[in-house]
Write a protein that holds these residues in place. Structure first.
Motif, mmCIF file in Angstrom:
data_model
loop_
_atom_site.group_PDB
_atom_site.id
_atom_site.type_symbol
_atom_site.label_atom_id
_atom_site.label_comp_id
_atom_site.label_asym_id
_atom_site.label_seq_id
_atom_site.Cartn_x
_atom_site.Cartn_y
_atom_site.Cartn_z
ATOM 1 N N GLY A 66 103.365 101.632 -1.007
ATOM 2 C CA GLY A 66 101.700 101.763 -0.541
ATOM 3 C C GLY A 66 100.841 102.335 -0.943
ATOM 4 N N TRP A 67 101.251 103.111 -1.384
ATOM 5 C CA TRP A 67 100.312 104.102 -2.579
ATOM 6 C C TRP A 67 100.869 104.514 -3.957
ATOM 7 C CZ3 TRP A 67 95.821 106.322 -1.594
ATOM 8 C CH2 TRP A 67 95.771 107.245 -1.847
ATOM 9 N N ARG A 68 102.174 104.744 -4.087
ATOM 10 C CA ARG A 68 102.828 105.402 -5.517
ATOM 11 C C ARG A 68 104.428 104.368 -5.850
ATOM 12 N NH1 ARG A 68 98.355 107.491 -6.585
ATOM 13 N NH2 ARG A 68 97.965 109.371 -7.144
ATOM 14 N N CYS A 69 103.921 104.584 -7.112
ATOM 15 C CA CYS A 69 105.427 103.855 -7.471
ATOM 16 C C CYS A 69 106.322 104.469 -8.272
ATOM 17 C CB CYS A 69 104.790 102.596 -8.659
ATOM 18 S SG CYS A 69 103.454 102.018 -8.391
ATOM 19 N N HIS A 70 107.740 104.723 -7.420
ATOM 20 C CA HIS A 70 108.518 105.859 -8.202
ATOM 21 C C HIS A 70 110.083 104.637 -9.097
ATOM 22 C CE1 HIS A 70 106.748 108.607 -6.028
ATOM 23 N NE2 HIS A 70 106.417 107.453 -4.861
ATOM 24 N N LEU A 71 110.219 104.891 -9.912
ATOM 25 C CA LEU A 71 111.783 104.652 -10.386
ATOM 26 C C LEU A 71 113.277 105.343 -9.825
ATOM 27 C CD1 LEU A 71 109.715 103.213 -12.950
ATOM 28 C CD2 LEU A 71 111.060 101.690 -11.704
ATOM 29 N N TYR A 72 114.332 105.218 -9.662
ATOM 30 C CA TYR A 72 115.126 105.398 -9.563
ATOM 31 C C TYR A 72 116.466 104.895 -10.058
ATOM 32 C CZ TYR A 72 112.132 107.174 -5.984
ATOM 33 O OH TYR A 72 111.395 108.069 -5.206
ATOM 34 N N ARG A 73 117.572 105.745 -10.372
ATOM 35 C CA ARG A 73 118.635 104.874 -10.106
ATOM 36 C C ARG A 73 118.562 104.129 -11.569
ATOM 37 N NH1 ARG A 73 123.290 107.369 -9.425
ATOM 38 N NH2 ARG A 73 123.771 106.811 -7.524
ATOM 39 N N LEU A 74 117.793 103.985 -12.850
ATOM 40 C CA LEU A 74 117.650 103.276 -14.146
ATOM 41 C C LEU A 74 119.510 103.117 -14.292
ATOM 42 C CD1 LEU A 74 116.849 101.297 -15.926
ATOM 43 C CD2 LEU A 74 115.813 103.344 -17.098
ATOM 44 N N ALA A 75 120.073 102.416 -14.743
ATOM 45 C CA ALA A 75 121.382 102.989 -15.655
ATOM 46 C C ALA A 75 121.784 101.328 -15.786
ATOM 47 C CB ALA A 75 122.341 102.750 -13.849
ATOM 48 N N VAL A 76 122.418 101.265 -16.876
ATOM 49 C CA VAL A 76 123.097 100.326 -17.710
ATOM 50 C C VAL A 76 124.754 100.520 -18.053
ATOM 51 C CG1 VAL A 76 122.989 98.922 -20.083
ATOM 52 C CG2 VAL A 76 120.943 100.050 -18.791
ATOM 53 N N ALA A 77 125.813 99.801 -17.390
ATOM 54 C CA ALA A 77 126.822 99.662 -18.157
ATOM 55 C C ALA A 77 127.661 100.402 -19.404
ATOM 56 C CB ALA A 77 127.847 98.321 -18.042
ATOM 57 N N PRO A 78 127.855 101.591 -19.998
ATOM 58 C CA PRO A 78 128.107 101.997 -21.046
ATOM 59 C C PRO A 78 128.782 100.529 -22.388
ATOM 60 C CG PRO A 78 129.358 103.404 -19.603
ATOM 61 C CD PRO A 78 128.783 101.894 -18.705
ATOM 62 N N THR A 79 129.254 99.497 -21.476
ATOM 63 C CA THR A 79 129.839 98.251 -22.632
ATOM 64 C C THR A 79 128.400 98.135 -22.470
ATOM 65 O OG1 THR A 79 129.996 97.038 -20.487
ATOM 66 C CG2 THR A 79 131.724 98.387 -21.816
ATOM 67 N N HIS A 80 127.510 98.100 -21.942
ATOM 68 C CA HIS A 80 126.132 97.125 -22.012
ATOM 69 C C HIS A 80 124.861 97.621 -23.024
ATOM 70 C CE1 HIS A 80 128.581 93.858 -20.074
ATOM 71 N NE2 HIS A 80 128.216 93.458 -20.490
ATOM 72 N N ARG A 81 125.039 98.655 -23.157
ATOM 73 C CA ARG A 81 124.191 99.937 -23.204
ATOM 74 C C ARG A 81 123.424 99.510 -25.075
ATOM 75 N NH1 ARG A 81 125.874 105.217 -20.792
ATOM 76 N NH2 ARG A 81 125.620 104.853 -18.683
ATOM 77 N N ARG A 82 122.052 100.044 -25.252
ATOM 78 C CA ARG A 82 121.809 99.584 -26.486
ATOM 79 C C ARG A 82 121.566 97.620 -26.593
ATOM 80 N NH1 ARG A 82 119.995 103.503 -29.207
ATOM 81 N NH2 ARG A 82 119.503 102.385 -31.277
ATOM 82 N N GLN A 83 121.303 96.966 -25.664
ATOM 83 C CA GLN A 83 121.357 95.748 -26.265
ATOM 84 C C GLN A 83 119.547 95.061 -24.759
ATOM 85 O OE1 GLN A 83 124.688 93.600 -24.379
ATOM 86 N NE2 GLN A 83 125.719 95.182 -24.790
ATOM 87 N N GLY A 84 119.077 96.098 -24.793
ATOM 88 C CA GLY A 84 117.357 95.568 -23.935
ATOM 89 C C GLY A 84 118.120 95.974 -22.516
ATOM 90 N N ILE A 85 118.417 96.209 -22.114
ATOM 91 C CA ILE A 85 119.267 95.874 -20.619
ATOM 92 C C ILE A 85 117.861 96.816 -19.844
ATOM 93 C CG2 ILE A 85 120.059 96.198 -18.374
ATOM 94 C CD1 ILE A 85 122.195 94.515 -20.520
ATOM 95 N N GLY A 86 118.102 97.449 -20.327
ATOM 96 C CA GLY A 86 117.245 98.940 -18.766
ATOM 97 C C GLY A 86 115.522 98.675 -19.851
ATOM 98 N N ARG A 87 115.251 98.167 -20.802
ATOM 99 C CA ARG A 87 113.721 97.797 -21.338
ATOM 100 C C ARG A 87 113.598 97.025 -20.495
ATOM 101 N NH1 ARG A 87 114.442 97.698 -26.131
ATOM 102 N NH2 ARG A 87 114.890 96.165 -26.516
ATOM 103 N N GLU A 88 114.499 95.879 -20.312
ATOM 104 C CA GLU A 88 114.125 94.711 -19.491
ATOM 105 C C GLU A 88 113.866 95.457 -17.634
ATOM 106 O OE1 GLU A 88 113.120 90.954 -17.975
ATOM 107 O OE2 GLU A 88 113.410 91.771 -20.148
ATOM 108 N N LEU A 89 114.998 95.892 -16.634
ATOM 109 C CA LEU A 89 114.882 95.959 -16.322
ATOM 110 C C LEU A 89 113.613 96.965 -15.825
ATOM 111 C CD1 LEU A 89 118.583 97.770 -15.632
ATOM 112 C CD2 LEU A 89 117.624 95.298 -14.465
ATOM 113 N N VAL A 90 113.540 98.398 -16.717
ATOM 114 C CA VAL A 90 112.196 98.740 -16.441
ATOM 115 C C VAL A 90 111.054 97.883 -16.651
ATOM 116 C CG1 VAL A 90 110.362 100.490 -17.301
ATOM 117 C CG2 VAL A 90 112.796 101.039 -17.270
ATOM 118 N N ALA A 91 110.643 96.774 -17.168
ATOM 119 C CA ALA A 91 109.664 95.833 -17.117
ATOM 120 C C ALA A 91 109.197 95.339 -16.430
ATOM 121 C CB ALA A 91 109.820 95.488 -18.659
#
Length: 139
Positions: A66-91
């Motif tokens: 209700g006051w601040r925005c916090h992000l935790y536990r951003l993780a992408v499977a090793p088999t799926h990294r560097r495909q834009g999944i992390g970027r999409e999750l953050v967006a």
């Protein structure tokens, strides 16, 4: 094809298995399926998953107090990294924060996780050296 959706209670065990292989876990108390269930029960929009053929391949926790925005536990499977999944999750998390009326987001990132530093830096985040995180384990 990767799909993005909110986690549901039936995902709790799969999320735990995913975090065991894809998330840095050495610096925190152990997570549990019960904790994931409490998170989803309290806020059904708090855990966004990336899913590929019914397999969890990405996650991010969207914490809004209700006051601040916090992000935790951003993780992408090793088999799926560097495909834009992390970027999409953050967006998706940031879009949710904007809808809530949030004005600034922070991310919890381990100091020695250099791979994560690149991801967060690319997303426009930077360390804030004048702050330190103070923690106390609860019983």
């Amino acid at each position: 094809m990767v799909a993005y959706r909110n986690a549901v209670a039936a995902d709790a065990d799969d999320v735990m298995k995913f975090w065991a292989t894809a998330a840095e876990d050495s610096q925190r108390p152990p997570d549990s399926a019960d904790a994931v269930l409490r998170l989803i029960s309290r806020n059904p929009e708090a855990l966004i998953l990336a899913v590929d053929n019914d397999m969890v391949v990405g996650s991010i926790i969207v914490g809004w107090d209700g006051w601040r925005c916090h992000l935790y536990r951003l993780a992408v499977a090793p088999t799926h990294r560097r495909q834009g999944i992390g970027r999409e999750l953050v967006a998706r998390a940031e879009a949710r924060f904007t809808a809530y009326g949030g004005t600034r987001a922070d991310a919890m990132v381990l100091d020695d996780n250099s791979q994560a530093h690149r991801v967060w830096s690319t997303a426009g985040y930077a360390p804030q050296p004048e702050w330190s995180r103070w923690v106390k384990p609860l019983p």
